[in-house]
Design a protein around this motif. Structure first.
Motif, PDB file in Angstrom:
ATOM      1  N   UNK A 109       0.833  -1.203   0.000  1.00 53.38           N
ATOM      2  CA  UNK A 109       0.000   0.000   0.000  1.00 53.38           C
ATOM      3  C   UNK A 109       0.869   1.255   0.000  1.00 53.38           C
ATOM      4  N   UNK A 110       1.931   1.234   0.769  1.00 51.13           N
ATOM      5  CA  UNK A 110       2.863   2.360   0.805  1.00 51.13           C
ATOM      6  C   UNK A 110       3.466   2.594  -0.580  1.00 51.13           C
ATOM      7  N   UNK A 111       3.902   1.524  -1.236  1.00 53.93           N
ATOM      8  CA  UNK A 111       4.504   1.646  -2.574  1.00 53.93           C
ATOM      9  C   UNK A 111       3.497   2.189  -3.581  1.00 53.93           C
ATOM     10  N   UNK A 112       2.264   1.711  -3.515  1.00 49.47           N
ATOM     11  CA  UNK A 112       1.224   2.188  -4.433  1.00 49.47           C
ATOM     12  C   UNK A 112       0.975   3.681  -4.212  1.00 49.47           C
ATOM     13  N   UNK A 113       0.917   4.106  -2.964  1.00 45.57           N
ATOM     14  CA  UNK A 113       0.686   5.526  -2.675  1.00 45.57           C
ATOM     15  C   UNK A 113       1.836   6.387  -3.194  1.00 45.57           C
ATOM     16  N   UNK A 114       3.091   5.949  -2.973  1.00 42.88           N
ATOM     17  CA  UNK A 114       4.242   6.707  -3.491  1.00 42.88           C
ATOM     18  C   UNK A 114       4.190   6.756  -5.017  1.00 42.88           C
ATOM     19  N   UNK A 115       3.724   5.675  -5.641  1.00 38.04           N
ATOM     20  CA  UNK A 115       3.621   5.625  -7.102  1.00 38.04           C
ATOM     21  C   UNK A 115       2.600   6.629  -7.617  1.00 38.04           C
ATOM     22  N   UNK A 116       1.478   6.726  -6.943  1.00 37.78           N
ATOM     23  CA  UNK A 116       0.463   7.725  -7.319  1.00 37.78           C
ATOM     24  C   UNK A 116       1.037   9.131  -7.181  1.00 37.78           C
ATOM     25  N   UNK A 117       1.732   9.378  -6.087  1.00 36.18           N
ATOM     26  CA  UNK A 117       2.323  10.697  -5.865  1.00 36.18           C
ATOM     27  C   UNK A 117       3.361  11.038  -6.930  1.00 36.18           C
ATOM     28  N   UNK A 118       4.016  10.026  -7.459  1.00 36.21           N
ATOM     29  CA  UNK A 118       5.038  10.223  -8.488  1.00 36.21           C
ATOM     30  C   UNK A 118       4.411  10.385  -9.878  1.00 36.21           C
ATOM     31  N   UNK A 119       3.097  10.188  -9.979  1.00 37.49           N
ATOM     32  CA  UNK A 119       2.412  10.338 -11.258  1.00 37.49           C
ATOM     33  C   UNK A 119       2.410   9.092 -12.123  1.00 37.49           C
ATOM     34  N   UNK A 120       2.669   7.958 -11.525  1.00 36.16           N
ATOM     35  CA  UNK A 120       2.696   6.703 -12.284  1.00 36.16           C
ATOM     36  C   UNK A 120       1.280   6.278 -12.656  1.00 36.16           C
ATOM     37  N   UNK A 121       1.145   5.634 -13.801  1.00 37.86           N
ATOM     38  CA  UNK A 121      -0.153   5.128 -14.230  1.00 37.86           C
ATOM     39  C   UNK A 121      -0.251   3.617 -14.072  1.00 37.86           C
ATOM     40  N   UNK A 122       0.880   2.959 -13.807  1.00 33.06           N
ATOM     41  CA  UNK A 122       0.903   1.506 -13.593  1.00 33.06           C
ATOM     42  C   UNK A 122       1.894   1.211 -12.480  1.00 33.06           C
ATOM     43  N   UNK A 123       1.524   0.273 -11.632  1.00 32.80           N
ATOM     44  CA  UNK A 123       2.464  -0.312 -10.673  1.00 32.80           C
ATOM     45  C   UNK A 123       2.598  -1.771 -11.079  1.00 32.80           C
ATOM     46  N   UNK A 124       3.825  -2.205 -11.288  1.00 32.71           N
ATOM     47  CA  UNK A 124       4.042  -3.579 -11.730  1.00 32.71           C
ATOM     48  C   UNK A 124       5.016  -4.270 -10.788  1.00 32.71           C
ATOM     49  N   UNK A 125       4.931  -5.570 -10.783  1.00 39.97           N
ATOM     50  CA  UNK A 125       5.870  -6.378 -10.022  1.00 39.97           C
ATOM     51  C   UNK A 125       5.907  -7.764 -10.629  1.00 39.97           C
ATOM     52  N   UNK A 126       6.917  -8.485 -10.278  1.00 37.76           N
ATOM     53  CA  UNK A 126       6.990  -9.882 -10.692  1.00 37.76           C
ATOM     54  C   UNK A 126       7.196 -10.719  -9.438  1.00 37.76           C
ATOM     55  N   UNK A 127       6.803 -11.963  -9.528  1.00 36.14           N
ATOM     56  CA  UNK A 127       7.109 -12.922  -8.486  1.00 36.14           C
ATOM     57  C   UNK A 127       7.462 -14.232  -9.164  1.00 36.14           C
ATOM     58  N   UNK A 128       8.373 -14.950  -8.594  1.00 36.65           N
ATOM     59  CA  UNK A 128       8.789 -16.231  -9.161  1.00 36.65           C
ATOM     60  C   UNK A 128       7.587 -17.162  -9.225  1.00 36.65           C
ATOM     61  N   UNK A 129       7.461 -17.894 -10.315  1.00 32.97           N
ATOM     62  CA  UNK A 129       6.318 -18.805 -10.485  1.00 32.97           C
ATOM     63  C   UNK A 129       6.276 -19.883  -9.410  1.00 32.97           C
ATOM     64  N   UNK A 130       7.380 -20.112  -8.736  1.00 27.56           N
ATOM     65  CA  UNK A 130       7.416 -21.087  -7.643  1.00 27.56           C
ATOM     66  C   UNK A 130       6.818 -20.529  -6.360  1.00 27.56           C
ATOM     67  N   UNK A 131       6.560 -19.231  -6.316  1.00 27.34           N
ATOM     68  CA  UNK A 131       6.025 -18.577  -5.123  1.00 27.34           C
ATOM     69  C   UNK A 131       4.500 -18.454  -5.222  1.00 27.34           C
ATOM     70  N   UNK A 132       3.811 -19.582  -5.112  1.00 30.82           N
ATOM     71  CA  UNK A 132       2.345 -19.596  -5.215  1.00 30.82           C
ATOM     72  C   UNK A 132       1.680 -18.680  -4.187  1.00 30.82           C
TER      73      UNK A 132
END
Length: 154
Positions: A109-132
């Protein structure tokens, strides 16, 4: 440990040892990271590069003086999508003693809020497929597996 008293701050060089320890503290991380004393110089070099670039944030979550989580947020301008900015969240880890208390959700939630403040239109991330469990966690927070990611290890 009360997770409602979490503070978020920029990581400091003195935090690096515990950050690397958290990164190495799971099945996949233990094979990718090198938590040893002294820490390999590559970690300090990466920290200094992150710290010196205003589009990179290495953030720790703390309860009192204790670090309970970490994540890196990178802000990137793109030509696509009309020249918009994106945020990428990477290296999210919660200390073993603090897992299951909602700290991960608060960190994202903190990262998403900082992203909005920075003017980002997308927040993306990846996770290893082994991390169900991680995939399920991010989906519960509203992230969707909309793309297929590819990597080439060098």
């Amino acid at each position: 440990m009360e997770s409602n008293k979490i503070i978020f701050r920029q990581a400091l060089e003195k935090d690096l040892d515990f950050i690397v320890q958290m990164l190495a503290d799971d099945v996949l991380g233990s094979t990718r990271e090198r938590y040893e004393q002294p820490l390999p110089e590559s970690y300090l070099n990466a920290f200094k590069a992150i710290e010196s670039d205003p589009n990179h944030k290495l953030v720790v979550a703390c309860i009192g003086a204790e670090i309970v989580g970490v994540q890196q947020i990178t802000f990137t301008p793109y030509i696509t999508r009309q020249g918009g900015w994106r945020a990428t969240i990477e290296g999210v880890r919660i200390a073993r003693t603090a897992r299951g208390q909602g700290i991960g959700s608060r960190l994202i939630e903190y990262a998403v809020q900082r992203s909005k403040e920075h003017g980002c239109h997308i927040v993306q991330l990846t996770t290893d497929k082994k991390r169900d469990e991680a995939l399920h966690f991010y989906e519960q927070l509203g992230f969707t597996a909309s793309h297929e990611g590819l990597k080439l290890h060098l």
